[in-house]
Design a protein around this motif. Sequence first.
Motif, PDB file in Angstrom:
ATOM      1  N   LYS A 189       0.822  -1.208   0.000  1.00  0.00           N
ATOM      2  CA  LYS A 189       0.000   0.000   0.000  1.00  0.00           C
ATOM      3  C   LYS A 189       0.860   1.264   0.000  1.00  0.00           C
ATOM      4  O   LYS A 189       0.355   2.375   0.061  1.00  0.00           O
ATOM      5  N   LYS A 190       2.172   1.079  -0.042  1.00  0.00           N
ATOM      6  CA  LYS A 190       3.079   2.220   0.025  1.00  0.00           C
ATOM      7  C   LYS A 190       3.384   2.806  -1.357  1.00  0.00           C
ATOM      8  O   LYS A 190       4.225   3.678  -1.477  1.00  0.00           O
ATOM      9  N   ASN A 191       2.729   2.282  -2.399  1.00  0.00           N
ATOM     10  CA  ASN A 191       2.988   2.793  -3.737  1.00  0.00           C
ATOM     11  C   ASN A 191       2.607   4.268  -3.823  1.00  0.00           C
ATOM     12  O   ASN A 191       1.516   4.669  -3.426  1.00  0.00           O
ATOM     13  N   GLU A 192       3.521   5.071  -4.366  1.00  0.00           N
ATOM     14  CA  GLU A 192       3.298   6.509  -4.454  1.00  0.00           C
ATOM     15  C   GLU A 192       2.863   6.949  -5.841  1.00  0.00           C
ATOM     16  O   GLU A 192       2.363   8.053  -6.023  1.00  0.00           O
ATOM     17  N   ALA A 193       3.066   6.073  -6.845  1.00  0.00           N
ATOM     18  CA  ALA A 193       2.706   6.434  -8.211  1.00  0.00           C
ATOM     19  C   ALA A 193       2.146   5.217  -8.942  1.00  0.00           C
ATOM     20  O   ALA A 193       2.533   4.080  -8.676  1.00  0.00           O
ATOM     21  N   ILE A 194       1.216   5.479  -9.859  1.00  0.00           N
ATOM     22  CA  ILE A 194       0.617   4.419 -10.674  1.00  0.00           C
ATOM     23  C   ILE A 194       0.824   4.796 -12.138  1.00  0.00           C
ATOM     24  O   ILE A 194       0.495   5.909 -12.558  1.00  0.00           O
ATOM     25  N   TYR A 195       1.378   3.860 -12.907  1.00  0.00           N
ATOM     26  CA  TYR A 195       1.644   4.088 -14.326  1.00  0.00           C
ATOM     27  C   TYR A 195       0.636   3.304 -15.166  1.00  0.00           C
ATOM     28  O   TYR A 195       0.487   2.098 -14.995  1.00  0.00           O
ATOM     29  N   LEU A 196      -0.051   4.007 -16.061  1.00  0.00           N
ATOM     30  CA  LEU A 196      -1.062   3.395 -16.916  1.00  0.00           C
ATOM     31  C   LEU A 196      -0.513   3.215 -18.323  1.00  0.00           C
ATOM     32  O   LEU A 196       0.103   4.126 -18.887  1.00  0.00           O
ATOM     33  N   THR A 197      -0.749   2.042 -18.895  1.00  0.00           N
ATOM     34  CA  THR A 197      -0.324   1.784 -20.264  1.00  0.00           C
ATOM     35  C   THR A 197      -1.302   0.797 -20.899  1.00  0.00           C
ATOM     36  O   THR A 197      -2.271   0.379 -20.268  1.00  0.00           O
ATOM     37  N   GLY A 198      -1.079   0.429 -22.158  1.00  0.00           N
ATOM     38  CA  GLY A 198      -1.971  -0.515 -22.826  1.00  0.00           C
ATOM     39  C   GLY A 198      -3.043   0.176 -23.658  1.00  0.00           C
ATOM     40  O   GLY A 198      -3.111   1.400 -23.766  1.00  0.00           O
ATOM     41  N   ASP A 199      -3.925  -0.641 -24.256  1.00  0.00           N
ATOM     42  CA  ASP A 199      -4.949  -0.153 -25.188  1.00  0.00           C
ATOM     43  C   ASP A 199      -5.826   0.947 -24.599  1.00  0.00           C
ATOM     44  O   ASP A 199      -6.055   1.986 -25.226  1.00  0.00           O
ATOM     45  N   TRP A 200      -6.362   0.710 -23.395  1.00  0.00           N
ATOM     46  CA  TRP A 200      -7.354   1.646 -22.843  1.00  0.00           C
ATOM     47  C   TRP A 200      -6.710   2.939 -22.359  1.00  0.00           C
ATOM     48  O   TRP A 200      -7.337   4.005 -22.426  1.00  0.00           O
TER      49      TRP A 200
END
Length: 302
Positions: A189-200
């Motif tokens: 739960k300590k993630n500070e960033a989320i990277y989005l990739t892929g088709d959508w």
Amino acid sequence: MACIAFDENKLKVLLVEVKDRKSKDLRMRNFWSERLKTQPISSLTPNDIADALIENIKKLNFESSISNDKIYILSESQLFDETAIKQIQQKLSLIQFKNINFIGPAENCKLVFESLQLPDKSMVIDANFEHTYVIGHSVSGVSKNGFGGIELKNTDYKSIESGVLNLEAYKTNLNRHVNDLFLANDFSKKNEAIYLTGDWSWAFYTLFGGGSLQNEFAEIKLEDLQKHQVTLEQKFYRYESLATANIEGERVLKNFNKEQLLVGNSILLSLLDHLKDSKDKRLFYAQNFAKAKMLYYLKNKL
């Protein structure tokens, strides 16, 4: 050197020049991608996939003078069963091609983080038509390197398109399924960033953001994904108008219809909703996800 990466729906080809082997200095010469089917819902056979791979191998052989021993093919083992993997390998062996690797989930997670040089306290959502992956560091460490991943199969497009299942019912089922997946997989739960990739993610960034990206990553906002959902539902004509003047926008609408885009963005929103405190985390769109992964894979082959 060249790398061909593929899944059940598309393949990508990266062609590079080795400037300095000792320092692993590679310069990109060309990059292209192609869908393996005109309608993503229909299924390709392993034979069809092998034929597409062979066609691109021969293209590299004859147009770029790249021999088979300098071409590396990469895919993920969880996308295909053992029979399909053997069929693809056997057909490639007919042209004396052996450099094909089906990597497992843990190895793929490691490759993603190292190739993109992501900070440890981060997570990747790779959202595609056929399947979506959430990749990050696991608390319990499901693998030796501490990476974990969950897979979400996307199967309800036909039902929504035909009217058998409405979008709200789909969202309810999706949220329940995503909740079960997250309960069964203890991501940090300590993630500070989320990277989005892929088709959508590509579809969202192209249609809502105009598709112009100067840097490797572009910071985005959760509320923009929510606004994108509203536009898809109520004002889709705006995106249809955009596609007449924007090449990338035209590509999105040629590959996906309104219902498919609604499902895809619903998946992104559901996953983000189930990530604790996602409103407080920084969100980024990673444009060159596949390219960076393939380039890093080739560097490790020098």
